[in-house]
Motif scaffolding. Sequence first.
Motif, PDB file in Angstrom:
ATOM      1  N   PRO A   9      22.674  42.962  38.909  1.00 44.31           N
ATOM      2  CA  PRO A   9      23.654  44.002  39.281  1.00 44.31           C
ATOM      3  C   PRO A   9      24.224  43.792  40.677  1.00 44.31           C
ATOM      4  CG  PRO A   9      21.525  44.953  38.647  1.00 44.31           C
ATOM      5  CD  PRO A   9      21.318  43.496  38.875  1.00 44.31           C
ATOM      6  N   LEU A  10      23.573  42.906  41.427  1.00 46.65           N
ATOM      7  CA  LEU A  10      23.969  42.757  42.828  1.00 46.65           C
ATOM      8  C   LEU A  10      25.386  42.198  42.964  1.00 46.65           C
ATOM      9  CD1 LEU A  10      22.155  43.467  45.164  1.00 46.65           C
ATOM     10  CD2 LEU A  10      21.763  41.039  45.528  1.00 46.65           C
ATOM     11  N   PHE A  11      25.703  41.223  42.100  1.00 45.34           N
ATOM     12  CA  PHE A  11      27.018  40.572  42.244  1.00 45.34           C
ATOM     13  C   PHE A  11      28.182  41.557  42.095  1.00 45.34           C
ATOM     14  CE2 PHE A  11      24.181  37.121  40.830  1.00 45.34           C
ATOM     15  CZ  PHE A  11      24.322  36.273  41.923  1.00 45.34           C
ATOM     16  N   PRO A  12      28.201  42.318  40.999  1.00 43.84           N
ATOM     17  CA  PRO A  12      29.325  43.253  40.890  1.00 43.84           C
ATOM     18  C   PRO A  12      29.317  44.284  42.005  1.00 43.84           C
ATOM     19  CG  PRO A  12      28.142  43.080  38.808  1.00 43.84           C
ATOM     20  CD  PRO A  12      27.330  42.387  39.828  1.00 43.84           C
ATOM     21  N   ALA A  13      28.117  44.653  42.495  1.00 43.19           N
ATOM     22  CA  ALA A  13      28.081  45.626  43.585  1.00 43.19           C
ATOM     23  C   ALA A  13      28.775  45.058  44.811  1.00 43.19           C
ATOM     24  CB  ALA A  13      26.625  45.975  43.913  1.00 43.19           C
ATOM     25  N   VAL A  14      28.438  43.809  45.115  1.00 45.86           N
ATOM     26  CA  VAL A  14      29.076  43.163  46.270  1.00 45.86           C
ATOM     27  C   VAL A  14      30.580  43.066  46.041  1.00 45.86           C
ATOM     28  CG1 VAL A  14      29.263  41.007  47.529  1.00 45.86           C
ATOM     29  CG2 VAL A  14      27.023  41.905  46.935  1.00 45.86           C
ATOM     30  N   GLY A  15      30.935  42.677  44.797  1.00 42.81           N
ATOM     31  CA  GLY A  15      32.359  42.550  44.483  1.00 42.81           C
ATOM     32  C   GLY A  15      33.080  43.871  44.642  1.00 42.81           C
ATOM     33  N   ALA A  16      32.449  44.936  44.122  1.00 42.48           N
ATOM     34  CA  ALA A  16      33.099  46.243  44.198  1.00 42.48           C
ATOM     35  C   ALA A  16      33.291  46.655  45.644  1.00 42.48           C
ATOM     36  CB  ALA A  16      32.243  47.284  43.467  1.00 42.48           C
ATOM     37  N   LEU A  17      32.229  46.459  46.433  1.00 46.55           N
ATOM     38  CA  LEU A  17      32.308  46.839  47.844  1.00 46.55           C
ATOM     39  C   LEU A  17      33.421  46.067  48.540  1.00 46.55           C
ATOM     40  CD1 LEU A  17      30.533  48.787  49.468  1.00 46.55           C
ATOM     41  CD2 LEU A  17      29.406  46.781  50.425  1.00 46.55           C
ATOM     42  N   GLY A  18      33.394  44.753  48.313  1.00 47.57           N
ATOM     43  CA  GLY A  18      34.399  43.928  48.968  1.00 47.57           C
ATOM     44  C   GLY A  18      35.811  44.303  48.556  1.00 47.57           C
ATOM     45  N   LEU A  19      35.991  44.507  47.240  1.00 53.06           N
ATOM     46  CA  LEU A  19      37.349  44.758  46.758  1.00 53.06           C
ATOM     47  C   LEU A  19      37.841  46.137  47.153  1.00 53.06           C
ATOM     48  CD1 LEU A  19      37.200  43.140  43.247  1.00 53.06           C
ATOM     49  CD2 LEU A  19      38.497  42.382  45.213  1.00 53.06           C
ATOM     50  N   ALA A  30      43.176  36.024  45.213  1.00 50.91           N
ATOM     51  CA  ALA A  30      41.815  36.173  45.722  1.00 50.91           C
ATOM     52  C   ALA A  30      41.127  37.337  45.029  1.00 50.91           C
ATOM     53  CB  ALA A  30      41.849  36.389  47.232  1.00 50.91           C
ATOM     54  N   VAL A  31      41.869  38.411  44.824  1.00 47.30           N
ATOM     55  CA  VAL A  31      41.281  39.584  44.174  1.00 47.30           C
ATOM     56  C   VAL A  31      40.838  39.232  42.765  1.00 47.30           C
ATOM     57  CG1 VAL A  31      41.775  41.868  43.272  1.00 47.30           C
ATOM     58  CG2 VAL A  31      42.547  41.267  45.549  1.00 47.30           C
ATOM     59  N   SER A  32      41.709  38.601  42.000  1.00 50.55           N
ATOM     60  CA  SER A  32      41.345  38.257  40.623  1.00 50.55           C
ATOM     61  C   SER A  32      40.148  37.332  40.629  1.00 50.55           C
ATOM     62  CB  SER A  32      42.498  37.567  39.898  1.00 50.55           C
ATOM     63  OG  SER A  32      43.699  37.828  40.515  1.00 50.55           O
ATOM     64  N   PHE A  33      40.194  36.352  41.538  1.00 52.31           N
ATOM     65  CA  PHE A  33      39.109  35.377  41.588  1.00 52.31           C
ATOM     66  C   PHE A  33      37.778  36.062  41.869  1.00 52.31           C
ATOM     67  CE2 PHE A  33      36.599  32.185  43.895  1.00 52.31           C
ATOM     68  CZ  PHE A  33      36.520  31.233  42.894  1.00 52.31           C
ATOM     69  N   TYR A 110      47.013  41.525  32.226  1.00 52.30           N
ATOM     70  CA  TYR A 110      47.543  42.830  31.834  1.00 52.30           C
ATOM     71  C   TYR A 110      47.980  43.660  33.032  1.00 52.30           C
ATOM     72  CZ  TYR A 110      47.930  47.171  29.221  1.00 52.30           C
ATOM     73  OH  TYR A 110      48.403  48.308  28.637  1.00 52.30           O
ATOM     74  N   MET A 111      47.219  43.561  34.109  1.00 53.71           N
ATOM     75  CA  MET A 111      47.515  44.423  35.248  1.00 53.71           C
ATOM     76  C   MET A 111      48.420  43.742  36.267  1.00 53.71           C
ATOM     77  SD  MET A 111      46.058  47.213  34.553  1.00 53.71           S
ATOM     78  CE  MET A 111      45.955  48.174  36.052  1.00 53.71           C
ATOM     79  N   LYS A 112      48.903  42.568  35.918  1.00 51.16           N
ATOM     80  CA  LYS A 112      49.779  41.852  36.850  1.00 51.16           C
ATOM     81  C   LYS A 112      50.955  42.744  37.215  1.00 51.16           C
ATOM     82  CE  LYS A 112      52.327  38.223  35.784  1.00 51.16           C
ATOM     83  NZ  LYS A 112      52.473  36.989  35.026  1.00 51.16           N
ATOM     84  N   GLY A 113      51.175  42.887  38.489  1.00 52.79           N
ATOM     85  CA  GLY A 113      52.311  43.692  38.906  1.00 52.79           C
ATOM     86  C   GLY A 113      51.955  45.127  39.171  1.00 52.79           C
ATOM     87  N   ASP A 114      50.690  45.515  38.954  1.00 50.48           N
ATOM     88  CA  ASP A 114      50.324  46.890  39.293  1.00 50.48           C
ATOM     89  C   ASP A 114      50.149  46.994  40.798  1.00 50.48           C
ATOM     90  OD1 ASP A 114      49.253  49.426  37.616  1.00 50.48           O
ATOM     91  OD2 ASP A 114      48.283  49.302  39.571  1.00 50.48           O
ATOM     92  N   ARG A 115      50.479  48.166  41.311  1.00 48.03           N
ATOM     93  CA  ARG A 115      50.426  48.336  42.754  1.00 48.03           C
ATOM     94  C   ARG A 115      49.000  48.303  43.271  1.00 48.03           C
ATOM     95  NH1 ARG A 115      51.993  53.259  44.878  1.00 48.03           N
ATOM     96  NH2 ARG A 115      52.168  54.165  42.820  1.00 48.03           N
ATOM     97  N   SER A 116      48.095  48.945  42.534  1.00 50.33           N
ATOM     98  CA  SER A 116      46.718  49.062  43.019  1.00 50.33           C
ATOM     99  C   SER A 116      45.819  48.041  42.351  1.00 50.33           C
ATOM    100  CB  SER A 116      46.194  50.468  42.744  1.00 50.33           C
ATOM    101  OG  SER A 116      47.116  51.415  43.163  1.00 50.33           O
ATOM    102  N   TYR A 117      46.243  46.807  42.443  1.00 51.23           N
ATOM    103  CA  TYR A 117      45.539  45.724  41.764  1.00 51.23           C
ATOM    104  C   TYR A 117      44.087  45.628  42.242  1.00 51.23           C
ATOM    105  CZ  TYR A 117      45.323  41.039  39.674  1.00 51.23           C
ATOM    106  OH  TYR A 117      45.030  39.962  38.903  1.00 51.23           O
TER     107      TYR A 117
END
Lengths: 634, 100, 165
Positions: A9-19, A30-33, A110-117
């Motif tokens: 669970p650590l990876f998504p937690a770090v990802g969520a925090l960072g993003l 970078a966000v998608s990656f 799908y979300m390409k072009g959304d403001r809050s990517y």
Amino acid sequence: MKEAFWMIPLFPAVGALGLLVFGSRLRRGAVSFLGCLTVLASFLLSLASFLGLSATAAAGGGPRIKVLFDWLDAGRLSAGLSFQFDALTAVMALVVTGVSFVIHVYSVGYMKGDRSYARYFGLLNLFVFSMLLLVMASNMIVLFIGWEGVGLCSYLLIGFWFEKPAAAAAGKKAFLINRIGDAAFLVGILFLVLFVGGTEFRLIERAALNGELGAGAATLIGLLLFAGACGKSAQLPLYVWLPDAMEGPTPVSALIHAATMVTAGVYMVARLNPLYSLSPAALETVAVVGAATAVFAATMACVQNDIKRVLAYSTISQLGYMFIGCGVGAYAAGIFHLFTHAFFKSLLFLSAGSVMHALSGELDIRRMGGLRRHLPLTYAAFLTGTIAISGVPFFSGFFSKDAILTKAFASGRHVVWALGLLAAVMTAFYMFRLLLRVFHGQERLEPSAKARLHESPPVMTVPLLILAFCSAAGGYLSLPVVFGKGLDRFPRYLESVILPGAEAHLSRGTEWLLIATSTAVALVGIVLAFLFYGRRTVVPETLIRTFPRLYRLVADKYYIDELYGAVIVNPLLRGSEAVYRDFDVRVIDGAVNGAARLTARAGKGLNVLQTGRVRDYALALLVGVLIVVGFLVL
Amino acid sequence: MIPASWFLALSGVLFALGVLAFLIKKDLLLMFLAVEVMLNAANLAFVAFARRHGLLEGQAAVFFIITVAAAEAAVGLAIILLVFRRKKTVKADEISVLKG
Amino acid sequence: MAEFLFFLLSALCVGGVLGLILSRNAAYAALWVVLSFAALGALFGLLDGPFIAVVQIIIYAGAVMVLFLFVVMMIPLRPSAPSPKRKVFVAASLLLTACLAALIFLSLSASRGTSAAPAAPGFGGVRGIGRLLFTDLLYPFEITSLVIMAALVGALILAKKRKSP
């Protein structure tokens, strides 16, 4: 590496925090990656842990538990932040991370072009984290954190486009209705602490097996926890939030409201199977609620005209199936259906998203049709999903559904079995209705939409193909016993977690007959759909004309929303308003303002004493001296 | 020989008069003088007690009081001078900036 | 003889303070206080404290009061008009001061005693006081010098005219 599973669970937690914190400053690439990579890392680690588990499973031993630290220690309640990894967790972690990863990739397109990517991917990661916390918890407290976490994420993601009032309202509705279930869930946990003395799953299992836990207590706890599961897994009567939840982005619907979050209730029941097995009453409730929901939701799915809503009702119906499985004691079958459902339902949702993408957001199937030629890949994917969910033989849905129905029949609950069959007919019917209306027949597109019709980019279609493969092939992990010995790998894998109950064995002939029935039922539904919607839509129109009231009743969702509104929401609102007007404003605010006013008055009154003249102060000082000296002398 | 209590009574009278003077005088300067009167009343009591008990420490205390009072007078008068320069008055009632 | 001297000096002392209270002119008030303090010095002498008596007259009646008079001369003190509110204040002050005096006498009545034995020869002389100050009370004595130094510097800094206020 053996103990590394707690880092899943650590990876998504770090990802969520960072993003969520820095996402707005990152570039989209970078966000998608980052968003996809964290989930992929989780998935790979889950896979490694799963393989490690399989390797050591032969050696025996209980589940692997990793206590990170003691978190709560208050009286009888103590809980550590601890993770557990066993067969059930392995399956769930693989499903969650695997499907999530595919959906993450799909979202890039799908979300390409959304403001809050960045916010979108951050929340998605946060959701994966919560769900992993839920399935990897080794006690109910940590499970509850994940439980609430997915609730929160679903609120945030349903209301992702919060500028849209409907989306904001849907998010609020989902959150509030989940709250109702969660309240019961929390009370259930407290009773668990009271009766068992702890919330560790091992402890619960031991208490249930040793007979320390009475049947009455087990029923009470089981029903309370099941109420929570009803909220989370959208069962009667708390299902109303799920159809509205389709206001969120379509990948979110696929991820949260099809593949993972709503399965939390099923997972919980399966996880606590020793407890539920103690209480026939609780199991009966689970099975009946499941069966009723399966049929009830299926009827509504038959008349909806919104592509996503049909899928939403179908999800509710399929969740009902899973609860039937759990309720008749076939937890493994329930989990297996959860497993296959995760694939074909996310496939269906993502295909629907692809259709919407192609049609610039069109949702109404009355303005679709004939898309087969324009969107061949999407069509193939959708077709696979439809066949799988309808229970056509040799696709995954067939095996899992059949397993549940067989177990239901074997346990002697024939009413539940019959309801399951009825739901199966309707499932096949409405799914093929959807397929025919969207991809076959005449083109009923708006001209503007037609001009911009296009197949989705590869970043969206490749995930579809992956899921389509899983939907088609996923069922072979567990074949019915009659096909040969040793082919039911899935339930046997789960045996270390799910205690094999006293199963009623059926004769070969009966089992074959049941399989034939399931197949026939699916075919009946499909044929009906072709008759109704194949070339012309004469039959349904005639039916609607003949039974207008019945149609309106079902199409308006049995007026359940209106009923809740009239019986619960409006009185509550009005009562709250009255309380606000009469109590809050007058008494509470009055008291607060009164205290402030009193202080101000007192200050103004005492202000006179502060003249600023030294001699007045000296006089006051003298009075004080007189009092003190007087006290000492006299 | 005069009893020490007479001196003590005189000291009390002087102290009370000093307090009265402090209260009813309006100039900072004269109020300051009244404080000096109170100090001297206390001095008298010290000397009277020293005489009664035959201890020199009382007189030494008076010596210290006088020296410190001299220092205090210097600083206090400097402050009064400063106040006058700023406010153009030394009337206690007219200096009431710290009014609520 | 001693009694007569005591009453005379007491009268001068109290009269001086009354002069402070009653006089309108600040310079006169200060002079009245000089008189009072000088009489007090004589009373110290009557109490077998010749050294203290001299110090009182030189430092208090002399140096400190002269300093006061200087400041009185530097500041123009004009008499202010009595206000009705002040009359209430004066009345209250009188009353409270009377109470204070009553309390003081009450507490003194407990310590009323007969006259003490005659003092030893040399009591209160420079020799006795000096020995005390430079043996037992050496540290307070030295610290006093520091206090006076600090007061000197502080008064200078405070009273100095600033170039830019």
